[in-house]
Write an enzyme that holds these catalytic residues in place. Structure first.
Site, PDB file in Angstrom:
ATOM      1  N   SER A   1      44.445  40.141  36.363  1.00 14.44           N
ATOM      2  CA  SER A   1      44.097  41.360  37.104  1.00 14.44           C
ATOM      3  C   SER A   1      44.614  42.656  36.480  1.00 14.44           C
ATOM      4  O   SER A   1      44.054  43.708  36.722  1.00 14.44           O
ATOM      5  CB  SER A   1      44.573  41.271  38.551  1.00 14.44           C
ATOM      6  OG  SER A   1      45.971  41.349  38.621  1.00 14.44           O
TER       7      SER A   1
ATOM      8  N   LYS B   1      50.211  45.225  40.683  1.00 16.97           N
ATOM      9  CA  LYS B   1      49.034  46.104  40.743  1.00 16.97           C
ATOM     10  C   LYS B   1      49.457  47.543  40.484  1.00 16.97           C
ATOM     11  O   LYS B   1      50.622  47.892  40.546  1.00 16.97           O
ATOM     12  CB  LYS B   1      48.362  46.040  42.125  1.00 16.97           C
ATOM     13  CG  LYS B   1      47.987  44.645  42.600  1.00 16.97           C
ATOM     14  CD  LYS B   1      46.849  44.067  41.822  1.00 16.97           C
ATOM     15  CE  LYS B   1      46.532  42.667  42.374  1.00 16.97           C
ATOM     16  NZ  LYS B   1      45.715  41.910  41.486  1.00 16.97           N
TER      17      LYS B   1
END
Length: 164
Positions: free
Chosen positions: A40, A83
């Site tokens: 990710s 993230k």
């Protein structure tokens, strides 16, 4: 003889507890080493990269847009996620994908942040589970340690247009 062994054992246990407490406080309040997995955050952080996540910024409420953070997953509290912060409380963020024809927007509520992975096509993030509470943030990634050829401060987001 037994008394000398007993004193040495108690002394060893005392030092072990002291150093254990110091290590716990350092990892809980200063920072920790984190091995990241998954695609990710590619190309910024790849699978099995080791980063240092400092925790002081979280305690001082100094997380900013563009920072990469480690947080508890809102869908699985036993798992951490890595993230990039796209929006802070009160910000208006685009919640649709880059290829969507109709763009939708939402406001980040008070006490929450909006997170997205750098690899937008292969990231489960706030676009899936919504904004996450600030309390789930564990720390801010400030340094990549492994692999050695990538050692240093992390790069800016490859999705410059996504940070509002």
């Amino acid at each position: 003889m037994f008394r000398g062994f007993f004193v040495k054992t108690i002394s060893f246990v005392g030092y072990t507890v002291q150093y254990g407490c110091i290590a716990h406080c350092a990892f809980e309040y200063v920072g920790e080493f984190v091995s990241c997995s998954g695609p990710s955050m590619e190309p910024t952080i790849t699978n099995h990269d080791v980063v240092f996540s400092e925790r002081i910024s979280r305690h001082l409420y100094r997380i900013q847009k563009g920072d990469i953070i480690i947080a508890k997953s809102p869908s699985n509290p036993k798992m951490n996620i890595c993230k990039r912060v796209i929006g802070l409380e009160g910000d208006k963020v685009c919640t649709s994908g880059p290829s969507d024809i109709f763009k939708t927007h939402t406001y980040v509520p008070r006490g929450h942040v909006w997170l997205e992975g750098d690899n937008l096509r292969n990231s489960t993030d706030s676009r899936s589970y919504g904004p996450i509470p600030y309390a789930l943030i564990r720390g801010r990634v400030c340094l990549k340690l492994w692999p050695p050829q990538s050692f240093g401060v992390l790069a800016e987001s490859p999705n410059d247009g996504r940070i509002l």
